[in-house]
Design a protein around this motif. Structure first.
Motif, PDB file in Angstrom:
ATOM      1  N   THR A  20      -7.285  -4.247   0.165  1.00 41.68           N
ATOM      2  CA  THR A  20      -6.434  -3.118  -0.176  1.00 41.68           C
ATOM      3  C   THR A  20      -5.553  -3.433  -1.372  1.00 41.68           C
ATOM      4  OG1 THR A  20      -6.363  -2.471   2.135  1.00 41.68           O
ATOM      5  CG2 THR A  20      -4.643  -1.570   0.711  1.00 41.68           C
ATOM      6  N   ASN A  21      -5.139  -4.709  -1.491  1.00 37.28           N
ATOM      7  CA  ASN A  21      -4.262  -5.073  -2.598  1.00 37.28           C
ATOM      8  C   ASN A  21      -4.885  -4.743  -3.943  1.00 37.28           C
ATOM      9  OD1 ASN A  21      -2.290  -5.973  -0.963  1.00 37.28           O
ATOM     10  ND2 ASN A  21      -2.780  -8.148  -1.148  1.00 37.28           N
ATOM     11  N   PHE A  22      -6.247  -4.755  -4.008  1.00 34.94           N
ATOM     12  CA  PHE A  22      -6.896  -4.500  -5.284  1.00 34.94           C
ATOM     13  C   PHE A  22      -6.599  -3.095  -5.782  1.00 34.94           C
ATOM     14  CE2 PHE A  22     -10.487  -3.113  -7.885  1.00 34.94           C
ATOM     15  CZ  PHE A  22     -10.374  -4.042  -8.900  1.00 34.94           C
ATOM     16  N   VAL A  23      -6.396  -2.182  -4.832  1.00 33.59           N
ATOM     17  CA  VAL A  23      -6.059  -0.813  -5.224  1.00 33.59           C
ATOM     18  C   VAL A  23      -4.821  -0.825  -6.107  1.00 33.59           C
ATOM     19  CG1 VAL A  23      -5.394   1.477  -4.370  1.00 33.59           C
ATOM     20  CG2 VAL A  23      -6.982   0.064  -3.053  1.00 33.59           C
ATOM     21  N   PHE A  24      -3.900  -1.705  -5.766  1.00 37.93           N
ATOM     22  CA  PHE A  24      -2.608  -1.673  -6.436  1.00 37.93           C
ATOM     23  C   PHE A  24      -2.566  -2.541  -7.682  1.00 37.93           C
ATOM     24  CE2 PHE A  24      -2.214  -0.589  -2.050  1.00 37.93           C
ATOM     25  CZ  PHE A  24      -1.644   0.656  -2.169  1.00 37.93           C
ATOM     26  N   PHE A  28      -0.470   2.085 -10.080  1.00 40.48           N
ATOM     27  CA  PHE A  28       0.917   1.622 -10.123  1.00 40.48           C
ATOM     28  C   PHE A  28       1.529   1.650  -8.737  1.00 40.48           C
ATOM     29  CE2 PHE A  28       2.895   5.690  -9.529  1.00 40.48           C
ATOM     30  CZ  PHE A  28       2.013   6.595 -10.093  1.00 40.48           C
ATOM     31  N   LEU A  29       2.626   0.882  -8.603  1.00 40.35           N
ATOM     32  CA  LEU A  29       3.245   0.680  -7.288  1.00 40.35           C
ATOM     33  C   LEU A  29       3.864   1.956  -6.738  1.00 40.35           C
ATOM     34  CD1 LEU A  29       5.079  -2.695  -7.948  1.00 40.35           C
ATOM     35  CD2 LEU A  29       2.945  -2.336  -6.725  1.00 40.35           C
ATOM     36  N   GLY A  74       6.035  -1.787   1.912  1.00 41.32           N
ATOM     37  CA  GLY A  74       4.727  -2.415   2.087  1.00 41.32           C
ATOM     38  C   GLY A  74       3.832  -1.624   3.024  1.00 41.32           C
ATOM     39  N   LEU A  75       4.416  -1.100   4.087  1.00 41.00           N
ATOM     40  CA  LEU A  75       3.652  -0.295   5.040  1.00 41.00           C
ATOM     41  C   LEU A  75       3.129   0.981   4.374  1.00 41.00           C
ATOM     42  CD1 LEU A  75       2.686   0.324   7.914  1.00 41.00           C
ATOM     43  CD2 LEU A  75       4.939   1.310   8.374  1.00 41.00           C
ATOM     44  N   ILE A  76       3.993   1.645   3.613  1.00 46.77           N
ATOM     45  CA  ILE A  76       3.574   2.863   2.914  1.00 46.77           C
ATOM     46  C   ILE A  76       2.465   2.554   1.904  1.00 46.77           C
ATOM     47  CG2 ILE A  76       4.329   4.629   1.269  1.00 46.77           C
ATOM     48  CD1 ILE A  76       5.255   5.165   4.072  1.00 46.77           C
ATOM     49  N   LYS A  77       2.616   1.459   1.179  1.00 47.58           N
ATOM     50  CA  LYS A  77       1.605   1.075   0.185  1.00 47.58           C
ATOM     51  C   LYS A  77       0.246   0.859   0.843  1.00 47.58           C
ATOM     52  CE  LYS A  77       2.662  -2.193  -2.659  1.00 47.58           C
ATOM     53  NZ  LYS A  77       3.237  -3.462  -3.183  1.00 47.58           N
ATOM     54  N   ASN A  78       0.240   0.130   1.941  1.00 46.20           N
ATOM     55  CA  ASN A  78      -1.023  -0.137   2.624  1.00 46.20           C
ATOM     56  C   ASN A  78      -1.654   1.128   3.181  1.00 46.20           C
ATOM     57  OD1 ASN A  78      -0.899  -2.862   2.106  1.00 46.20           O
ATOM     58  ND2 ASN A  78       0.078  -3.369   4.042  1.00 46.20           N
TER      59      ASN A  78
END
Length: 349
Positions: A20-24, A28-29, A74-78
Protein backbone atom coordinates in the motif's frame (compact mmCIF):
# COMPACT_ATOMS: atom_id res chain seq x y z
CA UNK A 1 18.29 -7.36 -1.10
CA UNK A 2 19.63 -9.97 1.30
CA UNK A 3 16.52 -9.88 3.47
CA UNK A 4 14.21 -10.10 0.47
CA UNK A 5 16.17 -13.01 -0.92
CA UNK A 6 15.93 -14.87 2.37
CA UNK A 7 12.14 -14.56 2.31
CA UNK A 8 11.96 -15.92 -1.23
CA UNK A 9 14.30 -18.80 -0.44
CA UNK A 10 11.86 -19.81 2.30
CA UNK A 11 8.77 -19.07 0.17
CA UNK A 12 9.72 -19.33 -3.52
CA UNK A 13 6.12 -19.19 -4.76
CA UNK A 14 5.85 -16.38 -7.30
CA UNK A 15 3.38 -13.69 -6.35
CA UNK A 16 2.75 -10.00 -6.86
CA UNK A 17 3.73 -7.85 -3.92
CA UNK A 18 2.36 -4.37 -4.26
CA UNK A 19 2.52 -2.67 -0.86
CA UNK A 20 0.00 0.00 0.00
CA UNK A 21 2.88 2.36 0.73
CA UNK A 22 3.71 2.36 -2.98
CA UNK A 23 0.46 4.18 -3.64
CA UNK A 24 1.79 7.07 -1.64
CA UNK A 25 5.13 7.22 -3.39
CA UNK A 26 3.15 8.07 -6.48
CA UNK A 27 0.32 10.05 -4.92
CA UNK A 28 0.71 12.98 -2.55
CA UNK A 29 0.13 12.54 1.17
CA UNK A 30 -3.28 12.74 2.74
CA UNK A 31 -3.93 14.58 5.98
CA UNK A 32 -6.08 14.06 9.02
CA UNK A 33 -9.64 14.92 7.93
CA UNK A 34 -11.50 17.77 9.52
CA UNK A 35 -14.37 15.48 10.50
CA UNK A 36 -12.17 14.02 13.26
CA UNK A 37 -13.28 17.10 15.19
CA UNK A 38 -16.86 15.77 15.07
CA UNK A 39 -15.78 12.74 17.06
CA UNK A 40 -13.42 14.45 19.46
CA UNK A 41 -16.00 14.70 22.23
CA UNK A 42 -17.71 11.35 21.61
CA UNK A 43 -14.92 9.00 22.70
CA UNK A 44 -14.11 9.56 26.34
CA UNK A 45 -12.94 8.04 29.61
CA UNK A 46 -14.63 8.39 32.99
CA UNK A 47 -12.34 8.77 36.00
CA UNK A 48 -13.95 8.90 39.42
CA UNK A 49 -17.21 9.88 37.80
CA UNK A 50 -15.70 12.74 35.78
CA UNK A 51 -15.69 12.46 32.01
CA UNK A 52 -12.64 13.34 29.91
CA UNK A 53 -12.42 13.34 26.11
CA UNK A 54 -9.80 14.05 23.46
CA UNK A 55 -10.22 17.80 23.85
CA UNK A 56 -8.88 17.38 27.39
CA UNK A 57 -5.94 15.39 26.06
CA UNK A 58 -5.22 18.16 23.54
CA UNK A 59 -5.26 20.80 26.29
CA UNK A 60 -3.23 18.99 28.93
CA UNK A 61 -0.98 16.76 26.81
CA UNK A 62 -0.53 18.24 23.32
CA UNK A 63 2.23 15.78 22.44
CA UNK A 64 -0.04 12.80 23.16
CA UNK A 65 -2.74 14.44 21.07
CA UNK A 66 -0.26 15.08 18.27
CA UNK A 67 0.64 11.37 18.29
CA UNK A 68 -3.08 10.55 18.09
CA UNK A 69 -3.36 12.77 15.02
CA UNK A 70 -0.36 11.10 13.43
CA UNK A 71 -1.70 7.59 14.02
CA UNK A 72 -5.13 8.60 12.78
CA UNK A 73 -3.50 10.03 9.67
CA UNK A 74 -1.77 6.72 9.05
CA UNK A 75 -5.06 4.86 9.36
CA UNK A 76 -6.77 7.21 6.90
CA UNK A 77 -3.87 6.89 4.45
CA UNK A 78 -4.00 3.11 4.51
CA UNK A 79 -7.78 2.93 4.24
CA UNK A 80 -8.10 5.39 1.36
CA UNK A 81 -5.02 3.95 -0.32
CA UNK A 82 -6.46 0.46 -0.43
CA UNK A 83 -9.79 1.82 -1.64
CA UNK A 84 -8.13 3.91 -4.37
CA UNK A 85 -6.03 0.98 -5.50
CA UNK A 86 -9.07 -1.30 -5.84
CA UNK A 87 -11.00 1.35 -7.77
CA UNK A 88 -8.09 1.95 -10.13
CA UNK A 89 -7.84 -1.76 -10.88
CA UNK A 90 -11.59 -1.87 -11.56
CA UNK A 91 -11.33 1.00 -14.04
CA UNK A 92 -8.43 -0.58 -15.92
CA UNK A 93 -10.07 -4.02 -15.91
CA UNK A 94 -13.24 -2.57 -17.40
CA UNK A 95 -11.30 -0.77 -20.14
CA UNK A 96 -9.37 -3.90 -21.09
CA UNK A 97 -12.10 -6.45 -20.42
CA UNK A 98 -10.03 -8.38 -17.92
CA UNK A 99 -10.35 -9.19 -14.22
CA UNK A 100 -9.04 -6.64 -11.67
CA UNK A 101 -6.71 -9.33 -10.34
CA UNK A 102 -5.10 -9.56 -13.79
CA UNK A 103 -4.31 -5.85 -14.18
CA UNK A 104 -0.78 -5.87 -12.82
CA UNK A 105 0.15 -9.13 -14.54
CA UNK A 106 -1.08 -8.16 -17.99
CA UNK A 107 1.66 -8.43 -20.58
CA UNK A 108 4.14 -9.97 -18.17
CA UNK A 109 6.24 -12.88 -19.39
CA UNK A 110 9.21 -13.77 -17.22
CA UNK A 111 12.52 -14.26 -18.95
CA UNK A 112 15.05 -16.86 -17.90
CA UNK A 113 17.77 -15.25 -15.75
CA UNK A 114 21.29 -15.41 -17.15
CA UNK A 115 23.96 -17.56 -15.53
CA UNK A 116 25.76 -14.37 -14.51
CA UNK A 117 22.69 -13.06 -12.66
CA UNK A 118 22.25 -16.39 -10.86
CA UNK A 119 25.89 -16.53 -9.80
CA UNK A 120 25.82 -12.91 -8.59
CA UNK A 121 22.82 -13.61 -6.35
CA UNK A 122 24.40 -16.80 -5.07
CA UNK A 123 27.70 -15.11 -4.21
CA UNK A 124 25.98 -12.12 -2.60
CA UNK A 125 23.85 -14.36 -0.38
CA UNK A 126 26.16 -17.32 0.13
CA UNK A 127 26.36 -16.80 3.89
CA UNK A 128 22.59 -17.23 4.21
CA UNK A 129 22.46 -20.49 2.28
CA UNK A 130 23.89 -22.74 4.95
CA UNK A 131 26.76 -24.04 2.84
CA UNK A 132 24.50 -25.25 0.01
CA UNK A 133 26.02 -25.36 -3.44
CA UNK A 134 24.94 -23.30 -6.43
CA UNK A 135 23.26 -26.33 -7.98
CA UNK A 136 21.29 -27.00 -4.80
CA UNK A 137 19.92 -23.45 -4.65
CA UNK A 138 19.70 -22.60 -8.33
CA UNK A 139 15.95 -23.22 -8.70
CA UNK A 140 15.14 -20.99 -5.75
CA UNK A 141 17.46 -18.26 -7.02
CA UNK A 142 15.77 -18.40 -10.43
CA UNK A 143 12.39 -18.08 -8.70
CA UNK A 144 13.67 -15.10 -6.73
CA UNK A 145 14.95 -13.34 -9.87
CA UNK A 146 11.71 -13.96 -11.76
CA UNK A 147 9.77 -12.56 -8.84
CA UNK A 148 11.90 -9.42 -9.02
CA UNK A 149 11.00 -9.12 -12.70
CA UNK A 150 7.32 -9.49 -11.81
CA UNK A 151 7.48 -6.81 -9.13
CA UNK A 152 9.24 -4.38 -11.45
CA UNK A 153 6.60 -5.00 -14.12
CA UNK A 154 3.86 -4.33 -11.53
CA UNK A 155 5.47 -1.05 -10.50
CA UNK A 156 5.74 0.08 -14.11
CA UNK A 157 2.09 -0.79 -14.80
CA UNK A 158 0.96 0.98 -11.65
CA UNK A 159 2.84 4.16 -12.57
CA UNK A 160 1.06 4.13 -15.92
CA UNK A 161 -2.32 3.63 -14.23
CA UNK A 162 -2.01 6.58 -11.85
CA UNK A 163 -0.80 8.75 -14.72
CA UNK A 164 -3.92 7.92 -16.74
CA UNK A 165 -6.32 8.13 -13.78
CA UNK A 166 -5.20 11.01 -11.52
CA UNK A 167 -6.17 10.67 -7.87
CA UNK A 168 -6.78 13.64 -5.60
CA UNK A 169 -7.55 13.42 -1.91
CA UNK A 170 -9.99 16.19 -0.95
CA UNK A 171 -9.27 16.26 2.76
CA UNK A 172 -8.90 19.35 4.91
CA UNK A 173 -5.70 19.87 6.87
CA UNK A 174 -6.23 20.16 10.67
CA UNK A 175 -4.73 22.97 12.70
CA UNK A 176 -1.23 22.13 13.90
CA UNK A 177 -0.78 21.37 17.58
CA UNK A 178 1.91 23.68 18.97
CA UNK A 179 3.85 23.50 22.21
CA UNK A 180 5.79 26.35 23.81
CA UNK A 181 9.41 25.27 24.18
CA UNK A 182 12.01 27.66 25.56
CA UNK A 183 15.52 28.03 24.15
CA UNK A 184 17.16 29.11 27.44
CA UNK A 185 20.38 30.35 25.81
CA UNK A 186 21.31 26.92 24.47
CA UNK A 187 23.70 26.65 21.48
CA UNK A 188 22.11 27.70 18.21
CA UNK A 189 22.77 28.16 14.51
CA UNK A 190 20.97 30.76 12.41
CA UNK A 191 19.54 34.26 12.89
CA UNK A 192 17.53 35.08 16.00
CA UNK A 193 14.78 36.62 13.88
CA UNK A 194 14.40 33.55 11.61
CA UNK A 195 10.82 32.67 10.73
CA UNK A 196 11.47 29.01 11.63
CA UNK A 197 12.90 27.91 14.96
CA UNK A 198 13.71 24.24 15.39
CA UNK A 199 14.56 23.02 18.88
CA UNK A 200 16.22 19.61 18.96
CA UNK A 201 16.45 17.42 22.05
CA UNK A 202 19.14 14.86 21.37
CA UNK A 203 21.74 12.46 22.76
CA UNK A 204 25.31 12.14 21.48
CA UNK A 205 25.29 8.38 22.12
CA UNK A 206 21.93 7.72 20.46
CA UNK A 207 22.33 5.99 17.04
CA UNK A 208 19.04 7.47 15.77
CA UNK A 209 20.23 10.95 16.76
CA UNK A 210 23.45 10.40 14.83
CA UNK A 211 21.44 9.24 11.81
CA UNK A 212 19.28 12.36 11.95
CA UNK A 213 22.26 14.71 11.70
CA UNK A 214 22.54 14.28 7.92
CA UNK A 215 18.92 15.38 7.50
CA UNK A 216 19.41 18.24 9.96
CA UNK A 217 22.43 19.49 8.02
CA UNK A 218 20.57 19.34 4.70
CA UNK A 219 17.70 21.34 6.19
CA UNK A 220 20.06 24.02 7.50
CA UNK A 221 21.73 24.23 4.10
CA UNK A 222 18.47 24.46 2.16
CA UNK A 223 16.93 27.03 4.50
CA UNK A 224 20.05 28.98 5.42
CA UNK A 225 19.03 32.29 6.91
CA UNK A 226 15.45 31.13 7.40
CA UNK A 227 16.00 28.60 10.20
CA UNK A 228 17.25 29.05 13.74
CA UNK A 229 18.37 25.65 15.07
CA UNK A 230 18.67 25.20 18.84
CA UNK A 231 20.26 22.15 20.46
CA UNK A 232 19.19 21.02 23.91
CA UNK A 233 20.74 18.18 25.89
CA UNK A 234 18.74 15.01 26.47
CA UNK A 235 21.18 12.20 27.34
CA UNK A 236 19.18 9.06 27.98
CA UNK A 237 19.79 7.29 31.31
CA UNK A 238 20.65 3.94 29.73
CA UNK A 239 23.44 5.51 27.61
CA UNK A 240 26.23 5.33 30.16
CA UNK A 241 28.66 7.61 28.29
CA UNK A 242 26.15 10.22 27.11
CA UNK A 243 26.10 12.50 30.17
CA UNK A 244 29.89 12.94 30.17
CA UNK A 245 29.87 13.69 26.42
CA UNK A 246 27.19 16.37 26.89
CA UNK A 247 29.15 17.91 29.77
CA UNK A 248 32.26 18.02 27.59
CA UNK A 249 30.39 19.63 24.73
CA UNK A 250 28.96 22.32 26.99
CA UNK A 251 32.46 23.17 28.17
CA UNK A 252 33.31 24.20 24.61
CA UNK A 253 30.59 26.86 24.34
CA UNK A 254 32.60 29.67 25.93
CA UNK A 255 35.50 29.08 23.52
CA UNK A 256 33.31 29.15 20.43
CA UNK A 257 34.08 25.50 19.70
CA UNK A 258 30.69 23.99 20.47
CA UNK A 259 29.66 23.00 16.94
CA UNK A 260 33.12 21.59 16.19
CA UNK A 261 32.84 19.41 19.29
CA UNK A 262 29.21 18.63 18.46
CA UNK A 263 30.15 17.27 15.04
CA UNK A 264 33.10 15.20 16.20
CA UNK A 265 31.11 13.63 19.06
CA UNK A 266 28.34 12.55 16.70
CA UNK A 267 30.92 11.21 14.24
CA UNK A 268 32.21 9.00 17.06
CA UNK A 269 28.83 8.30 18.63
CA UNK A 270 29.60 4.62 19.24
CA UNK A 271 32.86 5.32 21.08
CA UNK A 272 32.28 7.93 23.78
CA UNK A 273 34.22 6.59 26.72
CA UNK A 274 35.65 9.39 28.89
CA UNK A 275 39.20 9.10 27.60
CA UNK A 276 38.07 9.23 23.99
CA UNK A 277 35.68 12.13 24.62
CA UNK A 278 38.55 14.10 26.17
CA UNK A 279 40.75 13.36 23.17
CA UNK A 280 38.01 14.29 20.69
CA UNK A 281 37.29 17.61 22.42
CA UNK A 282 40.97 18.56 22.29
CA UNK A 283 41.15 17.42 18.67
CA UNK A 284 38.27 19.79 17.89
CA UNK A 285 40.43 22.69 19.08
CA UNK A 286 39.40 23.19 22.70
CA UNK A 287 42.32 24.50 24.83
CA UNK A 288 43.37 21.74 27.22
CA UNK A 289 43.74 23.88 30.34
CA UNK A 290 40.37 25.58 29.91
CA UNK A 291 38.67 22.29 29.15
CA UNK A 292 40.08 20.57 32.22
CA UNK A 293 39.17 23.52 34.44
CA UNK A 294 35.60 23.51 33.12
CA UNK A 295 35.15 19.76 33.57
CA UNK A 296 36.12 20.05 37.22
CA UNK A 297 32.86 21.95 37.71
CA UNK A 298 30.88 18.77 37.07
CA UNK A 299 27.95 19.54 39.36
CA UNK A 300 27.15 22.81 37.57
CA UNK A 301 27.46 21.19 34.13
CA UNK A 302 25.21 18.32 35.12
CA UNK A 303 22.63 20.69 36.62
CA UNK A 304 22.31 22.56 33.30
CA UNK A 305 21.86 19.30 31.40
CA UNK A 306 19.32 18.04 33.93
CA UNK A 307 17.37 21.28 33.43
CA UNK A 308 17.23 20.55 29.69
CA UNK A 309 15.99 17.03 30.38
CA UNK A 310 13.30 18.28 32.75
CA UNK A 311 12.14 20.94 30.27
CA UNK A 312 11.95 18.28 27.56
CA UNK A 313 9.93 15.95 29.76
CA UNK A 314 7.50 18.78 30.59
CA UNK A 315 6.61 19.12 26.90
CA UNK A 316 6.35 15.37 26.33
CA UNK A 317 9.83 14.32 25.22
CA UNK A 318 10.47 10.73 26.25
CA UNK A 319 13.01 9.63 23.64
CA UNK A 320 15.51 11.01 21.16
CA UNK A 321 15.75 12.67 18.78
CA UNK A 322 12.77 14.95 19.35
CA UNK A 323 12.16 18.17 17.44
CA UNK A 324 9.86 21.17 17.78
CA UNK A 325 9.40 23.12 14.54
CA UNK A 326 7.85 26.40 15.65
CA UNK A 327 6.38 24.32 18.45
CA UNK A 328 5.14 21.48 16.22
CA UNK A 329 6.38 18.17 17.61
CA UNK A 330 8.26 15.76 15.36
CA UNK A 331 9.52 12.51 16.88
CA UNK A 332 12.40 10.41 15.63
CA UNK A 333 14.98 10.31 12.83
CA UNK A 334 12.47 10.87 10.03
CA UNK A 335 13.25 11.44 6.34
CA UNK A 336 14.07 14.91 5.00
CA UNK A 337 10.65 15.17 3.35
CA UNK A 338 8.77 14.98 6.67
CA UNK A 339 10.57 18.05 8.02
CA UNK A 340 10.57 19.86 4.68
CA UNK A 341 6.78 19.62 4.38
CA UNK A 342 6.24 21.28 7.77
CA UNK A 343 8.85 23.97 7.12
CA UNK A 344 7.34 24.85 3.75
CA UNK A 345 3.92 25.32 5.34
CA UNK A 346 5.37 27.44 8.15
CA UNK A 347 7.19 29.70 5.69
CA UNK A 348 3.95 30.33 3.78
CA UNK A 349 2.11 31.54 6.87
Amino acid sequence: MENNFKKWVENPISKIVLATNFVFVVLFLVSVPSFVQDYITQDAVSIGGKKYDLSDVKETSPIAYSKFQSEYKGLIKNTLGEFAQDKLFELVAKDKNIKPSEVLNEGFTPREPSEEEIINVYMSNKAQLGGKSLNETKDKIVGFLKNQQEQEHSRTVYREIVTKYPVEFLIKEPAAVRVTVEEKNNPSIGPKDAKITIIEFSDFECPFCKRSQDVNQKLREKYKGQIRWVFRDFPLPFHQDAMYAHMAANCSVSEGKYWDVFNILFENSGNLGKANVDALVLKAGMPKDKYQACMRNASSLKAEIDADIQDGQKVGVSGTPAFFINGIFVSGALPFENFDEIIQKELKQ
